[in-house]
Each structure stands twice: as structure tokens, then as C-alpha cells.
Enzyme design. Structure first.
Site, PDB file in Angstrom:
ATOM      1  N   ILE A  38       9.141 -20.223   3.999  1.00 55.23           N
ATOM      2  CA  ILE A  38       9.952 -20.124   2.786  1.00 55.23           C
ATOM      3  C   ILE A  38      10.398 -18.686   2.533  1.00 55.23           C
ATOM      4  O   ILE A  38      11.559 -18.408   2.255  1.00 55.23           O
ATOM      5  CB  ILE A  38       9.163 -20.676   1.580  1.00 55.23           C
ATOM      6  CG1 ILE A  38       9.066 -22.201   1.671  1.00 55.23           C
ATOM      7  CG2 ILE A  38       9.803 -20.251   0.266  1.00 55.23           C
ATOM      8  CD1 ILE A  38       8.187 -22.816   0.611  1.00 55.23           C
ATOM      9  N   ARG A  39       9.463 -17.752   2.632  1.00 55.98           N
ATOM     10  CA  ARG A  39       9.802 -16.386   2.228  1.00 55.98           C
ATOM     11  C   ARG A  39      10.595 -15.622   3.283  1.00 55.98           C
ATOM     12  O   ARG A  39      11.182 -14.585   2.995  1.00 55.98           O
ATOM     13  CB  ARG A  39       8.548 -15.623   1.834  1.00 55.98           C
ATOM     14  CG  ARG A  39       7.691 -15.120   2.978  1.00 55.98           C
ATOM     15  CD  ARG A  39       6.527 -14.314   2.442  1.00 55.98           C
ATOM     16  NE  ARG A  39       5.909 -13.505   3.486  1.00 55.98           N
ATOM     17  CZ  ARG A  39       4.936 -12.642   3.268  1.00 55.98           C
ATOM     18  NH1 ARG A  39       4.456 -12.493   2.058  1.00 55.98           N
ATOM     19  NH2 ARG A  39       4.423 -11.928   4.249  1.00 55.98           N
ATOM     20  N   GLY A  48       0.800  -1.212   0.000  1.00 51.91           N
ATOM     21  CA  GLY A  48       0.000   0.000   0.000  1.00 51.91           C
ATOM     22  C   GLY A  48       0.834   1.264   0.000  1.00 51.91           C
ATOM     23  O   GLY A  48       2.035   1.269   0.260  1.00 51.91           O
ATOM     24  N   ASP A 106       5.499  -6.508  -8.788  1.00 52.22           N
ATOM     25  CA  ASP A 106       4.652  -5.844  -9.773  1.00 52.22           C
ATOM     26  C   ASP A 106       4.001  -4.580  -9.224  1.00 52.22           C
ATOM     27  O   ASP A 106       4.076  -3.508  -9.830  1.00 52.22           O
ATOM     28  CB  ASP A 106       3.581  -6.834 -10.252  1.00 52.22           C
ATOM     29  CG  ASP A 106       2.680  -6.245 -11.320  1.00 52.22           C
ATOM     30  OD1 ASP A 106       3.117  -6.163 -12.477  1.00 52.22           O
ATOM     31  OD2 ASP A 106       1.542  -5.855 -10.989  1.00 52.22           O
ATOM     32  N   GLY A 107       3.359  -4.675  -8.050  1.00 53.65           N
ATOM     33  CA  GLY A 107       2.692  -3.517  -7.475  1.00 53.65           C
ATOM     34  C   GLY A 107       3.665  -2.412  -7.127  1.00 53.65           C
ATOM     35  O   GLY A 107       3.412  -1.223  -7.383  1.00 53.65           O
ATOM     36  N   ASP A 162       7.296 -14.906  -6.780  1.00 53.73           N
ATOM     37  CA  ASP A 162       6.557 -15.637  -7.810  1.00 53.73           C
ATOM     38  C   ASP A 162       7.270 -15.623  -9.159  1.00 53.73           C
ATOM     39  O   ASP A 162       6.867 -16.345 -10.081  1.00 53.73           O
ATOM     40  CB  ASP A 162       5.156 -15.043  -7.992  1.00 53.73           C
ATOM     41  CG  ASP A 162       4.270 -15.261  -6.785  1.00 53.73           C
ATOM     42  OD1 ASP A 162       4.679 -15.996  -5.872  1.00 53.73           O
ATOM     43  OD2 ASP A 162       3.163 -14.685  -6.752  1.00 53.73           O
ATOM     44  N   MET A 188       3.900 -20.662  -2.584  1.00 52.59           N
ATOM     45  CA  MET A 188       3.477 -19.389  -3.156  1.00 52.59           C
ATOM     46  C   MET A 188       3.517 -19.441  -4.679  1.00 52.59           C
ATOM     47  O   MET A 188       4.250 -20.208  -5.275  1.00 52.59           O
ATOM     48  CB  MET A 188       4.344 -18.256  -2.616  1.00 52.59           C
ATOM     49  CG  MET A 188       4.065 -17.957  -1.158  1.00 52.59           C
ATOM     50  SD  MET A 188       4.992 -16.550  -0.539  1.00 52.59           S
ATOM     51  CE  MET A 188       4.143 -16.302   1.020  1.00 52.59           C
ATOM     52  N   GLY A 189       2.731 -18.560  -5.273  1.00 54.02           N
ATOM     53  CA  GLY A 189       2.607 -18.494  -6.718  1.00 54.02           C
ATOM     54  C   GLY A 189       1.193 -18.097  -7.080  1.00 54.02           C
ATOM     55  O   GLY A 189       0.358 -18.952  -7.343  1.00 54.02           O
ATOM     56  N   ARG A 190       0.922 -16.792  -7.071  1.00 51.37           N
ATOM     57  CA  ARG A 190      -0.444 -16.322  -7.302  1.00 51.37           C
ATOM     58  C   ARG A 190      -0.882 -16.546  -8.748  1.00 51.37           C
ATOM     59  O   ARG A 190      -1.921 -17.112  -9.013  1.00 51.37           O
ATOM     60  CB  ARG A 190      -0.568 -14.838  -6.954  1.00 51.37           C
ATOM     61  CG  ARG A 190      -0.556 -14.537  -5.464  1.00 51.37           C
ATOM     62  CD  ARG A 190      -0.662 -13.031  -5.241  1.00 51.37           C
ATOM     63  NE  ARG A 190      -1.774 -12.444  -5.972  1.00 51.37           N
ATOM     64  CZ  ARG A 190      -3.040 -12.443  -5.548  1.00 51.37           C
ATOM     65  NH1 ARG A 190      -3.346 -12.982  -4.383  1.00 51.37           N
ATOM     66  NH2 ARG A 190      -3.994 -11.876  -6.276  1.00 51.37           N
TER      67      ARG A 190
END
Length: 441
Positions: A362-363, A153, A179-180, A209, A252-254
């Protein structure tokens, strides 16, 4: 295909001699400067016509690296670093590399960390900037996460952010995110240009990702796979030691299934790799459940590895969004666990499902050796680009060379696992799962 615009924006002419001493000639045994005219073909694939290799595409990328002439006077630089979005292995490594390159290579003495991403640049931010120097970042690479904190945000409040950059006299902003974050960086850079300010905005790709376009690999992906492998191994042990055991692991992997795909290759115990790019049915003669039943009756155990964004079409549409504007997905792992149990109960087959979700483990891990090297090089190249006056630019590795990519190009679309490419082909060969688990093509 249409040519891709890989041209890189500059704040102005680079006229100041770099404090980094290098060579301008090849063959003298000294490291060389990189020139803006040094380019590389984006696509290295060729076809042979009449005995001559012809490039399939002629798009070229600007090479990254230190320039002989720079735009900013190091004594006048106030550089800022922010880490946005979710945490990822290697963030501290990048921060350390950026700080050390600014300090030791260019002599920059004003380096600030922005707490909690773009939120730290908003007018009502309660957090002070974090002064950074080599002593502060000395051993942070040994820890997971980021010493600056990270948050989603704030990136859409562009006017506030640029006001803060002006007020704080920041003339270089290094943004580390996905990306964001990079869409926000692109908007910030556009507002900077509209105001006629001389502030460089340089991005470093951070998305576990691996879904940024024109990026060979984002940092942290290798560590994520390394952390996922023992989890899959444990799921396999659990499955083999149970009556008709099924190990179900979610990673993970949207929208992109690179972690699941690579983990399936790194750990050959995976029997079904489910990724967002490859839709599947649950029921029916060619659905996942039918193939899983066949596997259980034949081998009496199975391992399923699923990306978080896989199978969302099987669940009710979600209307919730997170602070970055991403749709909040339903938990595909829990959904599959319950459906598998229901199916085998209805079939009168005893089964034991062991569900493991190691996502945050993991992250939050510290970077492995591969990512540590990668992060060190990404950070240094970001500093070289910024000091040369490059802006709206992302540091990327392409064809094993470091290059500059326009941020606008990198966020123009998502990077996906190519279902007709070599990676997915190798996954199918390794798991021996059906090419398609759809009842109708």
C-alpha cells in the site's frame, strides 16, 4: 475551549518584489496574490442564535499562496528538500512540485535533495547532496517512493543538522514527513532562531496514518485506501469460497484508524472494523469472538479489517522502539488469526482464516490522481511560504483551502478518528458491527 495560537513566524520583512506576475485586485480576470491579512476561520461550524449565525470558534488561519513581496532574493537561495520516515504514496510528486516551483516560478537554481532524511545532514553522512532540477524530476511522479530515499532517525541531533545547514549555505529547508519528522523540524527551527540565522523551515505533512492535528488530510491517504480496497475485496472472495471463511486484513494505522475506517466505507464487505481509538474485548459475551461466531453461524463468512495499532492492550507491553522513537507494536493481525482459530476449534466449529498484510504494498504505490493533484499544490504552496520568509510552518488543507499551520500546533497532539463523529458513525452503519465490543462500559 482556549483559543489556538495559529500565528506564523517570519524571518523578517518581505521587501523584494516577487518575480511571479499576478494581480492585486479582484475581478480583473487574473490570478491574485495572497496577502498576510487574508485569513479563514478554522471552524466553519456555526449555531444560529436569534436568527443569526454565530461561529462556534473564532480561531483564524493564515491563507497559503504566492505573496507580492518575498523575503529571499531568488539568486541567493540554496533550497534543500528531505523526505523522512517511512515511504508514502506521493513523495516523488511533492519533490517534483517543489523543484518546479522554485525553478520556473522563482528562478531558483540551487536546489539540493538530502539523501535519507535527516541522516543525510549529519556530520558523518556518507551521502552527497543530490542536485535537483526540472530534468531530474521530470517523470518521477510516475514512481512510488522517493528518489531521495527516506529513513528514520537523526532528527534529534539538532546541533549537527544546523551546523550542516550553515556549512552548506542552505537557507530554505523543506521537510516532508510525519509527526517525528516535524517535531525534528520544529527543534531545528528553534536552534536556527537561537543562533540568529536566516533559514526558513517549511514542512509538508506526510503521514499515511493521517494523524497530524489540524490537517484535513495528509497526502497519500487516498492512494492507501485505493490500494487497500482490492485487498479487502480479495479477502471477501476468499472468505465466501471457504467453509465458514474469515478474511482478516491488517492495514497501517498506529494510533489513528483513518485508513481502516475509510476503506470500510469504500468496500462494504467489511463486517468488523477495528481501530486504535475503539478498544474491544476478545472474550466474553460482548467480545469480538462472540460477535464473530454469531456472524459465522448466520452468514458463514466474515471480513475483519484491523489497524496495526488496534488491540495492543490485549498484548504484552512492548519496550522496543524504532529509530524515530515510536514503540514497536506487536503484530495484531497474527495475534488475532491465532486466537480466532483457537476459539472456533474450542467451540467445535470449522473455520478457515485467511490473513493478508498488504502494508508495504500500500505505502509503496505511486500516487493516484487525487493525491497527485494534492501533492502538486502542497509542494507549490510550501515554496511560496518559504520564499516569503515563513518559517516553523506547515502547509495544510483545511475546509478545502490551503493554509499555514504552525508546526508546533500540528504536533501538539494526535489526530484521531472521532468515535462520536460522522466518519465513525457511517462506518458503524456500513459494517453493522456493535457500537462497542467491550464487556463493561
Amino acid at each position: 475551549m482556549e483559543p489556538i495560537d495559529f500565528s506564523i513566524a517570519n524571518l523578517g520583512g518581505a521587501k523584494i518584489q516577487s518575480p511571479i506576475t499576478m494581480s492585486a485586485e479582484y475581478g480583473d480576470g487574473r490570478a491574485d496574490y495572497v496577502s498576510d491579512s487574508d485569513r479563514m476561520l478554522y471552524t466553519i461550524e456555526t449555531k444560529v442564535v436569534d436568527g443569526h449565525p454565530i461561529p462556534l470558534k473564532e480561531d483564524v488561519l493564515e491563507m497559503a499562496g504566492p505573496r507580492a513581496k518575498i523575503y529571499f532574493n531568488p539568486a541567493h537561495v540554496h533550497a534543500a528538500i528531505c523526505t523522512c520516515g517511512g515511504i508514502c504514496p506521493g513523495l516523488n510528486n511533492v519533490i517534483r512540485a517543489v523543484v518546479r516551483c522554485f525553478w520556473y516560478r522563482y528562478g531558483v537554481r540551487r536546489i539540493s535533495g538530502i539523501p535519507f532524511g535527516y541522516q543525510g545532514l549529519l556530520e558523518n553522512s556518507p551521502w552527497a547532496l543530490v542536485p535537483l532540477d526540472p530534468d531530474v524530476v521530470d517523470d518521477i511522479q510516475e514512481k512510488g517512493g522517493t528518489i531521495l530515499g527516506s529513513a528514520r532517525g537523526g532528527g534529534k541531533q539538532v546541533d549537527e543538522i544546523v551546523d550542516s545547514l550553515e556549512r552548506l549555505n542552505i537557507n530554505i529547508l523543506v521537510t516532508i514527513g510525519g509527526d517525528g519528522t516535524l517535531r525534528g523540524a520544529s527543534d531545528i527551527a528553534e536552534e536556527i532562531e537561537r543562533r540568529g540565522l536566516k533559514i526558513a523551515v517549511v514542512g509538508i505533512p506526510k503521514t499515511i496514518d493521517n494523524d497530524l492535528l489540524y490537517i484535513q488530510s495528509s497526502f497519500g491517504v487516498d492512494t492507501a485506501v485505493q490500494m487497500a480496497v482490492p485487498v479487502v475485496r480479495c479477502a471477501h472472495v476468499e472468505a465466501k469460497n471457504s467453509i465458514n471463511g474469515i478474511g482478516l486484513v491488517k492495514v497501517m494505522g498506529r494510533e489513528s484508524g483513518f485508513i481502516a475506517a475509510r476503506t470500510s466505507l469504500a468496500q462494504s464487505d467489511v463486517n468488523f472494523c477495528l481501530i486504535p481509538e475503539n478498544d474491544f474485548d476478545l472474550d466474553g459475551p460482548n467480545g469480538l469472538l462472540a460477535h464473530l461466531k454469531e456472524r459465522i453461524l448466520d452468514r458463514h463468512h466474515a471480513v475483519i479489517l484491523v489497524s496495526e495499532g488496534a488491540g495492543q492492550n490485549l498484548l504484552p507491553p512492548s519496550t522496543e522502539k524504532d529509530a524515530s522513537g515510536n514503540v514497536k507494536y506487536h503484530d495484531i493481525g497474527i495475534f488475532l488469526r491465532e486466537r480466532i482459530k483457537e476459539y472456533f476449534k474450542a467451540e467445535g466449529i470449522v473455520c478457515n482464516v485467511k490473513y493478508i498484510d498488504p502494508s508495504y504494498i500500500i505505502r509503496s504505490a505511486a500516487a493516484d490522481s487525487y493525491d497527485s493533484i494534492y501533492c502538486a499544490r502542497l509542494g507549490a504552496h510550501a515554496v511560496h511560504a518559504a520564499m516569503a520568509g515563513k518559517t516553523k510552518v506547515l502547509i495544510s488543507e483545511c475546509n478545502n483551502r490551503f493554509v499555514h499551520i504552525p508546526i508546533s500546533a500540528a504536533v501538539s497532539s494526535r489526530n484521531h478518528v472521532d468515535l462520536e463523529g460522522a466518519l465513525w458513525r457511517d462506518v458503524l452503519e456500513n459494517t453493522r458491527q456493535p457500537v462497542s465490543m467491550k464487556n463493561t462500559l
